[in-house]
Write an enzyme that holds these catalytic residues in place. Structure first.
Site, PDB file in Angstrom:
ATOM      1  N   ASP A   1      -7.614  50.310 -10.245  1.00 17.86           N
ATOM      2  CA  ASP A   1      -6.898  51.087  -9.236  1.00 17.86           C
ATOM      3  C   ASP A   1      -7.868  51.950  -8.425  1.00 17.86           C
ATOM      4  O   ASP A   1      -7.780  52.031  -7.198  1.00 17.86           O
ATOM      5  CB  ASP A   1      -5.846  51.952  -9.936  1.00 17.86           C
ATOM      6  CG  ASP A   1      -4.932  52.608  -8.934  1.00 17.86           C
ATOM      7  OD1 ASP A   1      -4.306  51.877  -8.150  1.00 17.86           O
ATOM      8  OD2 ASP A   1      -4.875  53.855  -8.917  1.00 17.86           O
TER       9      ASP A   1
ATOM     10  N   ALA B   1      -2.483  59.759  -2.652  1.00 15.96           N
ATOM     11  CA  ALA B   1      -1.067  60.040  -2.379  1.00 15.96           C
ATOM     12  C   ALA B   1      -0.901  60.789  -1.059  1.00 15.96           C
ATOM     13  O   ALA B   1      -1.269  60.274  -0.011  1.00 15.96           O
ATOM     14  CB  ALA B   1      -0.433  60.786  -3.536  1.00 15.96           C
TER      15      ALA B   1
ATOM     16  N   THR C   1       6.849  49.722  -2.632  1.00 11.78           N
ATOM     17  CA  THR C   1       6.763  48.979  -3.890  1.00 11.78           C
ATOM     18  C   THR C   1       5.288  48.869  -4.272  1.00 11.78           C
ATOM     19  O   THR C   1       4.420  49.329  -3.535  1.00 11.78           O
ATOM     20  CB  THR C   1       7.303  47.538  -3.726  1.00 11.78           C
ATOM     21  OG1 THR C   1       6.361  46.793  -2.937  1.00 11.78           O
ATOM     22  CG2 THR C   1       8.642  47.511  -3.035  1.00 11.78           C
TER      23      THR C   1
ATOM     24  N   LYS D   1      -9.173  51.821  -4.412  1.00 10.25           N
ATOM     25  CA  LYS D   1      -9.150  52.970  -3.499  1.00 10.25           C
ATOM     26  C   LYS D   1     -10.498  53.158  -2.807  1.00 10.25           C
ATOM     27  O   LYS D   1     -10.553  53.370  -1.596  1.00 10.25           O
ATOM     28  CB  LYS D   1      -8.765  54.239  -4.260  1.00 10.25           C
ATOM     29  CG  LYS D   1      -7.304  54.233  -4.688  1.00 10.25           C
ATOM     30  CD  LYS D   1      -6.977  55.436  -5.542  1.00 10.25           C
ATOM     31  CE  LYS D   1      -5.512  55.418  -5.942  1.00 10.25           C
ATOM     32  NZ  LYS D   1      -5.219  56.399  -6.993  1.00 10.25           N
TER      33      LYS D   1
END
Ligand code: ADP
Ligand code: ASP
Ligand code: MG
Length: 814
Positions: free
Chosen positions: A677, A610, A554, A681
């Site tokens: 975002d 990812a 999630t 990272k």
């Protein structure tokens, strides 16, 4: 001559009794045989229940009696549909006697051990008579002999001790003159020298058979039961358990003593010295090989032969500073227990002699406490000894094997694998003979412990992973599909048995201890119970499976706040949700610490890039001693998509909408476009490089318009993109004029991190970055000029799912 014993399930129904009869018929073709039978399955318990009810003035004993009666009558009718009359009459007489006895107990409110033995004896008397009579009616050469006339004991009711002199002689005398090929005798029951009815202890039919086998020095004793032998561990608790082909008397004795119910512990003793092998066979599957218990070479490959467990254990701890000086302390302690007839199952003593720990049956705990406290009353009053501490709800698990003494590190392996799975060990005992290592653990951990140890010592080649996935949207669904597709490959090639044992979306959740059937998981999930985050945690925790992994698919803050709870249960956490790792530094550190402390992996490769192996590479560099000097990266697949597609022929709004539609942005696109975002990272990379940093420490130069930055809803935000098209076109035009491409760049340099939109010249490695690709350049001590570069798709459901998958497999390979 052979002795065959058939247990409760074996004679538990007409169908099974027919099996027994055909086994007896077969074996008797070549040999004369003695068939020892238990009561019909469950009857002994029911007789005891009826007795207790009657004793407690509970009229329900009549119902229990009726049930006992009905079970026997139904069996007779099915066995002898035409010819059961005389049999029925005899059984009626027995049942009437039983009813009279129960009425008597009801009347006087008392059930002494002596009466209890009389009561339970009906079970075996009935079953042996029914079986023998049925065989007779079918024309077989058979006689039924009441073993109460053969086996003579003392008057220690409910677990009487055998007088072998008299018993052996009785048996030998009787069988010298038997002419029938088959003799049926009831197991379990006996008589005292005074003629009172006694029994040999629960499960004692095995023992009856062994006593007879030894008295007659037969070639073989066969124990026919409802499983195909003595298993590596309790087959009811461990699916992967398998029958042991050969085992020594000592090992069998030790396993049965520590709970392997398939053999009543005293059974080995009579046949041991005579070297009569015991063959354990399955009445329900007579062809199965079974287990041979003997003194023969057992050609062990594993030093551990089996694992057993005893439930309902209480641990008594006696401690106190004055214990060392008290003379005969242990003697008094054990004498007290012996006087109360309390059996001590396990003993450990600290080498300092400050404390001693005993494992006993939980039912004896109160009695033991009051007796011991009374014995040491004076010492307790003088504060030399503390009153005894009693802990309940415990179990003993034991590793057994003759050969363990020749192998090093078995206990180390045992305790570390239990520890890894968060199984707390309350006490440890190792027999001096090293045939047995036992540990006391919580009852609620037994199943997990047995499965863990079984995997460790008997299936070391495969490792089972139990995965609990929360969030089955785009990425989660892909992950489930990938797992489904790869399960076979993982089993065959990596020896990993990967199962999804829990699944949840925001509405529903499902669990399956055996692994959810993935062919229709969506349908199952729709009808699952209502999901809550706590509920999912509780469900995962209460299944208490080894190698459990919680997977967070999630982007939800509340989910990320539960990681600590999972880790504290030694449940590993794999997350693509980056909120936890980019939250407050203290929290990030706490999760790392918990992961170490509870031996629970915490992996989040997909937080950056990812499926690209960025975090893993970084930690490998650091672990091998390299130092990061700087990191330059384009880490936003969504921003890269946006700036690769935005130019003077497109509209900024359309491109962002397109990115959202393709699933490249977070649900709220402002998180991507504001640079937050990307900042998260680079923060994670900085932290993984060993820096203490927070999100506020990252300098973020926004490129959004004033209004875009201030918008307070997603819809508002989209509207600003339309209104401020000119602002964005200006950014494009400036870059174009210099022959540059716009890229959103994250940097870590000299301990400082920043994120910003930059104009990248054509000779820079970022210039040609296509589509939604990410790129990371690591400059390190070992890569000072030419950086190590990782590049590839940095967004998308399929690659993110594969990154999660890779983390899960890493845990499996550990
Ligand atoms: P019977 O009625 O035939 O005497 P029991 O119920 O006394 O049978 O014993 C057989 C049962 O023992 C099996 O059904 C199984 O549940 C249990 N058991 C526990 N540990 C083991 C083990 N290591 N191997 C085989 N069976 C075991
Ligand atoms: N019927 C007895 C019991 O249930 C003895 C046995 O089955 O071995 O304990
Ligand atoms: Mg038994």
């Amino acid at each position: 001559m052979k002795v065959l014993k058939f247990g409760g399930t074996s004679v538990g129904s007409a169908k099974n009794i027919n099996n027994v009869i055909s086994i007896l018929e077969n074996v008797s073709k070549n040999d004369s045989i003695i068939g020892t039978v238990s009561a019909v399955g469950g009857i002994t318990d029911k007789l005891l229940l009826a007795g207790k009810q009657a004793q407690n003035k509970d009229i329900g004993y009549l119902n229990t009696f009726s049930l006992i009666k009905d079970i026997h009558v139904a069996i007779i009718e099915e066995l002898n549909p035409n010819n059961g009359k005389s049999l029925k009459e005899h059984v009626e007489t027995d049942l009437n006697a039983l009813k009279n006895l129960l009425d008597g107990i009801y009347l006087i409110n008392e059930l002494s051990p002596k009466t209890s033995d009389k009561l339970v004896s009906f079970g075996e008397l009935l079953s042996s008579f029914i079986i023998a009579e049925t065989m007779k009616q079918r024309g077989m050469s058979v006689v039924c002999k009441n073993s109460q006339e053969l086996i003579i004991t003392n008057s220690n009711f409910t677990k009487a001790e055998v007088n072998y002199n008299i018993t052996n002689k009785n048996i030998q005398d009787y069988f010298r003159n038997v002419t029938q090929k088959i003799t049926i005798i009831p197991g379990f029951i006996s008589k005292s020298q005074l003629g009172e009815q006694t029994t040999l202890g629960r499960g004692g039919s095995d023992f009856t058979a062994s006593i007879v086998a030894a008295a007659l020095k037969v070639q073989q004793l066969e124990i026919w039961t409802d499983v195909s032998g003595m298993f590596t561990t309790n087959p009811k608790l461990v699916k992967q358990a398998y029958p042991i082909e050969k085992i020594s008397y000592q090992e069998a004795m030790e396993l049965s003593h520590f709970g392997a119910k398939v053999l009543y512990p005293p059974t080995v003793q009579p046949v041991l010295n005579l070297n009569i092998p015991i063959h354990i066979k399955n009445t329900l599957d007579p062809e199965a090989v079974g287990t041979i218990i003997s003194n023969d070479e057992t050609n062990t490959t594993s030093p551990v032969k089996g694992i057993s467990n005893i439930s309902n254990i209480a641990l008594l701890t006696l401690q106190g500073s004055g214990m060392i000086g008290i003379p005969g302390f242990s003697k008094r302690l054990f004498e007290t227990l012996s006087q109360e007839k309390i059996n001590v199952i396990l003993i450990t003593q600290a080498s300092s002699e400050h404390s001693i720990c005993l494992g006993i049956d939980e039912n004896d705990a109160e009695l033991a406490k009051s007796a011991i406290d009374a014995t040491f009353e004076n010492e307790i009053a003088l504060n030399k000894i503390d009153p005894i501490i009693v802990e309940k709800d415990l179990s003993i698990i034991a590793l057994v094997g003759d050969n363990m003494k020749n192998h090093q590190g078995i206990s180390g392996k045992m305790f570390s694998s239990l520890g890894k799975n968060n199984i707390n060990i309350r006490a440890i005992a190792q027999g001096a003979s090293e045939k047995n290592i036992s540990a006391v653990i919580l009852q609620s951990d037994v199943k997990k412990a047995l499965n863990t140890l079984h995997e460790q010592f008997f299936e070391s080649k495969t490792k089972q992973l139990n995965v609990f996935i929360t969030g089955v949207g785009n990425v989660g669904e892909k992950l489930v599909e990938q797992i489904k597709q790869q399960r076979k490959y993982l089993k065959e090639n990596l020896k990993i048995n990967l199962r999804i044992t829990g699944l949840s979306n925001s509405k529903n959740m499902i669990f399956n201890e055996e692994g959810i059937d993935l062919s229709n998981w969506k349908e199952q999930l729709v009808t699952g119970e209502k999901a809550t985050l706590e509920g999912f945690f509780e469900g995962t925790k209460s299944l208490n499976l080894r190698n459990s992994i919680f997977v967070d698919v999630t982007a939800n803050k509340d989910v990320s706040e539960l990681y600590a709870k999972y880790l504290r249960q030694s449940i590993g956490v794999v997350a693509c949700n980056k909120i936890a790792c980019s939250s407050d530094y203290e929290n990030y550190k706490l999760l790392k610490r918990l992961s170490l402390k509870y031996n629970a992996p915490f992996l989040f490769e997909t937080n950056v890039g990812a499926g690209l192996p960025i975090i893993q590479t970084l930690s490998n560099l650091i672990a091998s001693g390299d130092k990061i000097t700087s990191i330059h990266a384009v880490l936003s697949g969504s921003l890269n998509f946006v700036f690769n597609n935005f130019n003077d022929t497109t509209k900024f709004y359309d491109v962002v909408k397109q990115a959202a539609k393709e699933g490249y942005t977070e649900p709220d696109p402002r998180i991507d476009l504001s640079g937050v975002d990307v900042a998260r990272k680079i923060l994670i990379l900085a932290r993984e490089s060993g820096m203490e940093m927070n999100l506020e420490d990252i300098s973020n130069t926004p490129f959004l318009s004033e209004a875009g930055l201030k918008s307070d809803s997603v819809d508002d935000f989209y509207q600003t993109l339309i209104n401020d098209e000119a602002h964005y076109q200006k950014l494009y035009a400036s870059a174009k004029a210099k022959g540059c491409q716009l890229k959103y760049v994250a940097q870590l340099n000299n301990g400082k991190a920043s994120v910003s939109l930059q104009e990248i010249p054509s000779d820079h490695p970022f210039y040609n970055l296509k589509g939604k690709d990410n790129i990371v350049m690591f400059y390190t001590q070992r890569y000072p000029e030419q950086p190590m570069i990782i590049k590839g798709a940095g967004a998308g459901a399929e690659v993110t799912a594969s990154g999660l998958f890779a983390d899960i497999i890493r845990i499996g390979n550990d």
